[in-house]
Write a protein that holds these residues in place. Structure first.
Motif, short mmCIF file in Angstrom:
data_model
loop_
_atom_site.label_atom_id
_atom_site.label_comp_id
_atom_site.label_asym_id
_atom_site.label_seq_id
_atom_site.Cartn_x
_atom_site.Cartn_y
_atom_site.Cartn_z
N ARG A 118 4.59 -12.26 4.18
CA ARG A 118 5.83 -12.57 3.46
C ARG A 118 6.45 -11.31 2.86
O ARG A 118 7.63 -11.30 2.51
N PHE A 119 5.62 -10.25 2.71
CA PHE A 119 6.13 -9.01 2.13
C PHE A 119 6.43 -7.94 3.18
O PHE A 119 6.77 -6.81 2.82
N ASP A 120 6.31 -8.29 4.44
CA ASP A 120 6.55 -7.29 5.48
C ASP A 120 7.98 -6.79 5.46
O ASP A 120 8.93 -7.56 5.28
N ASN A 121 8.12 -5.47 5.66
CA ASN A 121 9.42 -4.82 5.83
C ASN A 121 10.33 -4.93 4.61
O ASN A 121 11.56 -4.84 4.74
N LEU A 122 9.76 -5.13 3.43
CA LEU A 122 10.57 -5.18 2.23
C LEU A 122 10.83 -3.77 1.71
O LEU A 122 9.90 -3.00 1.52
N PRO A 123 12.09 -3.42 1.47
CA PRO A 123 12.40 -2.07 0.96
C PRO A 123 11.67 -1.72 -0.33
O PRO A 123 11.32 -0.57 -0.56
N SER A 124 11.43 -2.71 -1.19
CA SER A 124 10.83 -2.41 -2.48
C SER A 124 9.35 -2.03 -2.38
O SER A 124 8.78 -1.53 -3.35
N LEU A 125 8.72 -2.24 -1.22
CA LEU A 125 7.32 -1.83 -1.08
C LEU A 125 7.17 -0.33 -1.32
O LEU A 125 6.25 0.11 -2.00
N ILE A 126 8.08 0.46 -0.75
CA ILE A 126 8.00 1.90 -0.96
C ILE A 126 8.25 2.23 -2.43
O ILE A 126 7.69 3.18 -2.97
N GLY A 127 9.07 1.42 -3.09
CA GLY A 127 9.29 1.63 -4.52
C GLY A 127 8.01 1.47 -5.32
O GLY A 127 7.74 2.24 -6.23
N THR A 128 7.20 0.46 -4.97
CA THR A 128 5.93 0.27 -5.67
C THR A 128 5.00 1.45 -5.42
O THR A 128 4.26 1.87 -6.33
N VAL A 129 5.04 2.00 -4.22
CA VAL A 129 4.20 3.15 -3.90
C VAL A 129 4.61 4.38 -4.70
O VAL A 129 3.77 5.10 -5.24
N LEU A 130 5.91 4.62 -4.79
CA LEU A 130 6.40 5.78 -5.53
C LEU A 130 6.11 5.63 -7.02
O LEU A 130 5.76 6.61 -7.69
N ARG A 131 6.25 4.43 -7.54
CA ARG A 131 5.91 4.19 -8.94
C ARG A 131 4.44 4.51 -9.19
O ARG A 131 4.08 5.22 -10.14
N THR A 132 3.56 3.99 -8.34
CA THR A 132 2.14 4.24 -8.48
C THR A 132 1.83 5.73 -8.38
O THR A 132 1.01 6.26 -9.13
N SER A 133 2.50 6.41 -7.46
CA SER A 133 2.28 7.84 -7.29
C SER A 133 2.67 8.62 -8.53
O SER A 133 1.98 9.57 -8.94
N LEU A 134 3.77 8.21 -9.19
CA LEU A 134 4.17 8.89 -10.42
C LEU A 134 3.16 8.62 -11.54
O LEU A 134 2.78 9.53 -12.29
N PHE A 135 2.71 7.38 -11.65
CA PHE A 135 1.66 7.07 -12.63
C PHE A 135 0.42 7.94 -12.35
O PHE A 135 -0.20 8.46 -13.27
N ASP A 136 0.05 8.05 -11.08
CA ASP A 136 -1.11 8.87 -10.71
C ASP A 136 -0.95 10.30 -11.21
O ASP A 136 -1.89 10.91 -11.73
N ARG A 137 0.24 10.87 -11.04
CA ARG A 137 0.50 12.24 -11.47
C ARG A 137 0.33 12.38 -12.98
O ARG A 137 -0.26 13.35 -13.46
N TRP A 138 0.86 11.42 -13.70
CA TRP A 138 0.75 11.49 -15.16
C TRP A 138 -0.70 11.36 -15.61
O TRP A 138 -1.14 12.05 -16.54
#
Length: 275
Positions: free
Chosen positions: A51-71
């Protein structure tokens, strides 16, 4: 491989979206974030992730997580023996990605989530799962009793699903019990909350955001002495992070910056120093 059934509450189900986002990202040749553990977990869970396949916001969740990781990584570089507390941890695997071998970690979430986590993760002398609501003061007692090191609190995709009163209570709890700590959080503006029924991912689940925040700086009004150290939209990530992203991601984000879409510009990822 053991298959785990999913019996989660309405809001808790949303944790499966960023989990799937990381799993999908890990399959790419050029990925913004590597998380093989997320792929393993997705494969072991009995849930219709399609149900979540090909959703544009998936990459948004990845980028958010990546920024949290950096902090978190920056925090541990300054405080190698510090304490990281994941508020509403879901099935996050930040420990697997950025642990330095010395830090103290706590993974906090509601009992149904922790029950699922316990089928997939194991407590260690440095890593502890806690079953409680983020609004429950008891978890703060447990953390304070086991660690008195500098604290970093990561509230990723959690606070917008609480009421404004609950969010303020959480901020007060952190500031009162852990003064000087860092809090990473994401916020959704009123425009985004008002149109969430049309959101590509949230429209696939029943959970809805309750707290809207037009400007994360309002947290510093709640607690005099608090400082907003950083605040980014997905189209205005830190330059160092943007420069390290794969070319396809950079192109996508540059396009988003030009479009200035409300669902992008009214969603922020911020870092706050509590007083």
């Amino acid at each position: 491989m053991t298959e785990h059934g999913v019996r989660l509450g309405t809001v808790q189900e949303t944790l499966l979206i960023p989990l799937y986002g990381r799993a999908v990202e890990n399959r790419k040749k050029d990925a913004a974030l590597r998380d093989a553990r997320a792929e393993e977990i997705v494969a072991s869970i009995d849930y219709d992730f399609s149900r979540f396949d090909n959703l544009p916001s998936l990459i948004g969740t990845v980028l958010r997580t990546s920024l949290f990781d950096r902090w978190v990584a920056d925090f541990l570089a300054e405080h190698p023996d510090g304490t990281v507390v994941e508020l509403g941890t879901g099935l996050n695997t930040r420990y697997e990605r950025v642990d330095n071998g010395r830090a103290r970690w706590f993974d906090l979430d509601l009992p149904d989530v922790i029950e699922l986590r316990r089928a997939l993760f194991t407590d260690t002398p440095r890593r502890t799962m806690l079953a409680a609501s983020v609004t429950d003061e008891a978890w703060a007692d447990a953390v304070a009793a086991r660690s008195d090191r500098p604290y970093f609190f990561a509230a990723e995709a959690v606070l917008p699903f609480l009421t404004a009163e609950q969010v303020r209570a959480v901020v007060d709890l952190l500031a009162d019990r852990f003064p000087g700590s860092l809090l990473a959080l994401d916020t959704a503006g009123p425009e985004l909350v008002a149109t969430q029924d049309q959101h590509d991912a949230l429209s696939k689940v029943d959970a809805r955001m309750q707290w809207s925040c037009a400007d994360p700086a309002e947290l510093t009004d709640w607690r005099p002495g608090a400082r907003l150290l950083a605040s980014h939209t997905l189209s205005s990530l830190p330059a160092a992070m943007f420069d390290e992203l794969p070319a396809a991601h950079q192109e996508m984000l540059s396009g988003l910056a030009e479009q200035r879409l409300p669902q992008v510009e009214k969603y922020r990822i911020s870092l706050v120093r509590l007083p």
